[in-house]
Each structure stands twice: as C-alpha cells, then as structure tokens.
Scaffold this motif. Structure first.
Motif, PDB file in Angstrom:
ATOM      1  N   VAL A 107       1.686   4.871   0.681  1.00  0.00           N
ATOM      2  CA  VAL A 107       1.185   5.934   1.551  1.00  0.00           C
ATOM      3  C   VAL A 107       1.997   7.192   1.281  1.00  0.00           C
ATOM      4  N   MET A 111      -2.184  11.170   2.633  1.00  0.00           N
ATOM      5  CA  MET A 111      -2.463  11.727   3.948  1.00  0.00           C
ATOM      6  C   MET A 111      -2.644  13.245   3.900  1.00  0.00           C
ATOM      7  N   VAL A 155       0.868  -1.176   0.000  1.00  0.00           N
ATOM      8  CA  VAL A 155       0.000   0.000   0.000  1.00  0.00           C
ATOM      9  C   VAL A 155       0.904   1.225   0.000  1.00  0.00           C
ATOM     10  N   GLU A 195      -8.085   8.639  11.260  1.00  0.00           N
ATOM     11  CA  GLU A 195      -6.967   7.734  11.517  1.00  0.00           C
ATOM     12  C   GLU A 195      -6.285   7.969  12.865  1.00  0.00           C
ATOM     13  N   PRO A 216       0.022   7.540   9.043  1.00  0.00           N
ATOM     14  CA  PRO A 216      -1.192   6.727   8.959  1.00  0.00           C
ATOM     15  C   PRO A 216      -1.760   6.284  10.303  1.00  0.00           C
ATOM     16  N   VAL A 230      -2.862   5.568  -0.568  1.00  0.00           N
ATOM     17  CA  VAL A 230      -3.343   6.376   0.554  1.00  0.00           C
ATOM     18  C   VAL A 230      -2.608   7.709   0.510  1.00  0.00           C
ATOM     19  N   LEU A 267      -4.717   3.732  10.845  1.00  0.00           N
ATOM     20  CA  LEU A 267      -4.863   3.142   9.514  1.00  0.00           C
ATOM     21  C   LEU A 267      -3.720   2.177   9.230  1.00  0.00           C
ATOM     22  N   LEU A 303     -11.825   1.643   9.023  1.00  0.00           N
ATOM     23  CA  LEU A 303     -10.464   1.426   8.532  1.00  0.00           C
ATOM     24  C   LEU A 303     -10.194  -0.053   8.269  1.00  0.00           C
ATOM     25  N   LEU A 342      -7.598   5.966  -0.570  1.00  0.00           N
ATOM     26  CA  LEU A 342      -8.120   6.667   0.602  1.00  0.00           C
ATOM     27  C   LEU A 342      -7.360   7.975   0.730  1.00  0.00           C
TER      28      LEU A 342
END
Length: 426
Positions: free
Chosen positions: A5, A52, A3, A178, A14, A50, A17, A220, A85
């Motif tokens: 981020v 942020m 994933v 998160e 995160p 993801v 999360l 989540l 996300l």
C-alpha cells in the motif's frame, strides 16, 4: 507475501479497504512516501499493489519526488498482471502508467456526490450487482484520460472519469470508496480549506456512509478475495514477467537437454501432448517433432510475458499457447496422451492436488515427464541451501504422491546434469 500500500499522506490511509484485506487473510505492507519510505523497485513478495490518494499531482514531478518510481512500479504491476487498486491520485497515476494521461481539472470537487455506473460495470468483477447510482465522497481537483482499451465503470457530469478497469486486474477509482467516519473526519482536519468547500461534510457523513456501506463493503471485499484467490499466480507472474525478455538467451544452451528429455516420453504421431509451465517454450519444438503435424501440442503458462517470449521465438507455430492455471486445467477428462513439465511441480502450492488434476486430463497409459536441466542437489547448492528431506521431488516423497494421484512412477533419475521422473497414467 503481502499487499503493498503506497500512502502519500498521513491521513489518506486504506481505512475500510485495510479491513477488507485483513478479513481475507492478507497482510498489508505500508510504503509511507509521506514519511520518506522509498518506493520498492520490484514486486517481489507482492500479492497486490494499492496506491492511495494525496495532495500531489499525477501529471507533475513538482512536489512529488516519488512520482516516477511509483509509475515504474505500476507499469511493472500491469506487465505482471499483479492486481492493482488506485484511489484518487492513485487512479490518476494508474491511468498514466497504462498509457493514458492526468491533467488539471476545472476546479475542486469535494463532498458527497452522485456517480453513475456504466453498463460495463454490470459485468465487472468488482462492481457487478452494484446499483446504477451511488453517492460517494469526492476530494480532488485533477482528472485523467483513461488509456485505450480501458473499461469505463463510473462517471459524473463534472468529471466524467470516476472509475475504470485496465489490463487484467487493475482498477482506478477517482472517488474515495474506502472511507468511514474516521476517514472523513481525518480528511476534513488535514485539509480544512478544501473541506470548507463542502459545508455540512461531517454532519452528513453518518447518513451518507450508511447508504454507501453495503456497496462499498462488497466492492472492497471482492477486490480482497480476488487478490487472495490469485496469490500464487501473482507470485509467479511477479517473478517471471520481468525476466521473460532475457529468459531464452539466458538458458539457450539447455535446448538439447530438453529435446533428450522429451524423447523419453515415447510419444507417437497423432497424439496430444501438453507442456505445463512451458515458459518460453523450449520443449515445444521437440514435442511437435514427436507427435508430428497431425498431432496436437499445447503450451500452458500462467505468465503472459513468458508466452509472449515464446511467440517471439516463433513457437506459436509449433503449439497452441494458453494462459492457464496449471493446477486447474481448462481441458476435459482424458484429453491428452502426455504431459511434459519442467521445473514446475515443486513450486506449486499443492503438488498432490496438481498431479490429480493432471491425471484427470490424461488418458490411461499416458505419460507424465517431470524434468529439470540440473539435479536437485546442484540446484540447492546454487541457491546456497541444503537439500531438504521434505523436497516434493525427492523420490520417497514423489512416488506416493504420484501413486495417490493416479500415476505409477517407472523411472527416477536425479543426477548433477538433470532431474527426470517418468510416470504412467494408471
């Protein structure tokens, strides 16, 4: 696989999360743009994206050198249906990437406050079952306009866009779902002037988080589970989606070889045939010719972009086109008389389970034709690797898998110019 981020500030990580992703068996790859990490140009090896929060503005390049690269990556994720996300700034960037807009708000919104979930949230894959009113942590001064077709999921009076869903699997959250106590303390320490606008922020955190935690953790965890469940499909989509527009032109010369392979199926007029992993649909005209106007041809692929390429070639006139997982077919038992599949089986996570599923939907005596316009040795050499004895398409490996799955292999050809295996449904 992992994933990806994208993190804009040292303290806006995160948090919970990350724990949810780890609990689902997913690995995070941090892109710390605050430390100068370059934003990847593509989504190779990415199970989800993801993005942020951070102090930058999604509506301006000023002080935000990675903004355009992040928007490009988000657009690629949307095109390939890679789960996304976006949190706070990430949600605003997602809105822009999807065709909406980000803009300055009416002032800073910091601290614990209520959001109201929309009626659509009750049917959302992440928010279904969450209570209508939640107290969450706000920390932003900008806002956004969601794109056409996006589904609003949460709002509040001051900033109506608090959560939304867009595309196949992309969510934007303006608030910070998160967070845990460590996150609240880190935010307040990193941004003391903004924290001063919310007196008692730290003191209230334990009670606010205790009430929020069951809903936070469920949402989540659902996102993490969705990413894990879709991982193989995501990999295929991330690979094929950016290549779909050029696919037909790149492999146009293979058309006659596909027609020759289809002829080996010996289909009859009026029968039903399925092309699994049909891509841009190079086999569909030949399949239609075999079953005639009174037959049925279905083309299935997990990548929407490839099916759009098929439509551009006019192949929707020869077949019904469906987005579907080729290992979990949306068909009843014995629904088809034949299955054509080119270059798919050895890329599936569980070939044995796949051929059992293909047997389920095929009537007795039906034909399975596995094809590739080049042989196994030629492909291995082209990719600079030796031919593996564990290759699932190798004859000693393939025939027992087919037999256990309900098929009898009656023809196997592995030449430089093509690979072909024909099996009959027992």
């Amino acid at each position: 696989m992992g994933v990806l981020v994208v993190q804009h500030a040292r303290d806006e990580g995160p948090y919970v999360l990350g724990e949810a992703l780890a609990a689902a068996g997913l690995r995070m790859r941090l892109c710390r743009v605050w430390a100068g990490d370059p934003v990847p140009e593509n989504l190779s090896g990415t199970e989800a994206l993801v993005v942020m929060g951070g102090p930058q503005s999604a509506h301006s390049d000023d002080g935000f050198p990675s903004r355009r690269a992040e928007l490009a990556l988000l657009r690629r994720a949307l095109d390939a249906e890679v789960p996304v996300l976006g949190v706070c700034l990430g949600a605003q960037l997602l809105a822009v990437a999807a065709g909406g807009a980000a803009r300055p708000g009416t002032g800073l919104q910091v601290g614990w406050g209520e959001v109201r979930l929309s009626p659509e949230a009750a049917r959302d894959p992440l928010f279904a079952g969450t209570r209508e009113r939640l107290r969450v942590l706000h920390w932003h001064g900008d806002t956004m306009d969601i794109p056409d077709g996006a589904v609003p999921l949460a709002s509040c009076e001051r900033y109506p866009v608090q959560a939304f869903r867009t595309g196949g699997a992309a969510w934007g959250l303006q608030f910070h779902l998160e967070v845990d106590e460590t996150a609240v303390d880190a935010f307040a320490t990193a941004f003391p002037h903004e924290a001063a606008a919310a007196p008692g922020l730290r003191r209230a955190a334990p009670g606010e988080l205790a009430a929020l935690a069951p809903h936070r953790d469920r949402v989540l965890a659902r996102f993490a589970a969705l990413v894990a469940e879709r991982s193989e499909r995501t990999a295929a989509r991330a690979f094929f989606a950016p290549r779909a527009d050029a696919w037909e032109a790149r492999f146009a010369a293979d058309g006659p070889r596909y027609a020759e392979a289809v002829a080996r199926m010996d289909l009859r007029h009026g029968q039903t045939v399925l092309d699994l992993g049909c891509g841009s649909g190079r086999a569909l005209p030949a399949l239609r010719a075999q079953v005639g106007d009174d037959g049925t041809v279905l083309g299935m692929d997990v990548t929407t972009a490839m099916l759009k390429a098929a439509v551009r070639e006019g192949r929707e006139r020869q077949a019904g086109l469906l987005v579907a997982d080729c290992s979990q077919l949306p068909l009843p038992e014995g629904a088809v008389d034949g299955i054509f599949s080119a270059g798919l089986l050895d890329h599936l996570p569980d070939p044995a389970a796949a051929v059992r599923e293909w047997a389920r939907v095929t009537g007795p005596g039906g034909i399975l034709l596995l094809f590739h316009p080049s042989g196994r040795a030629e492909r291995a050499a082209r990719h600079g690797r030796p031919l593996s004895p564990d290759d699932p398409l190798g004859e000693p490996n393939l025939w027992p898998v087919l037999e256990a799955g309900g098929w009898r292999l009656d023809c196997y050809e592995d030449a430089d110019e093509h690979f072909l295996a024909r099996a009959v449904r027992i």
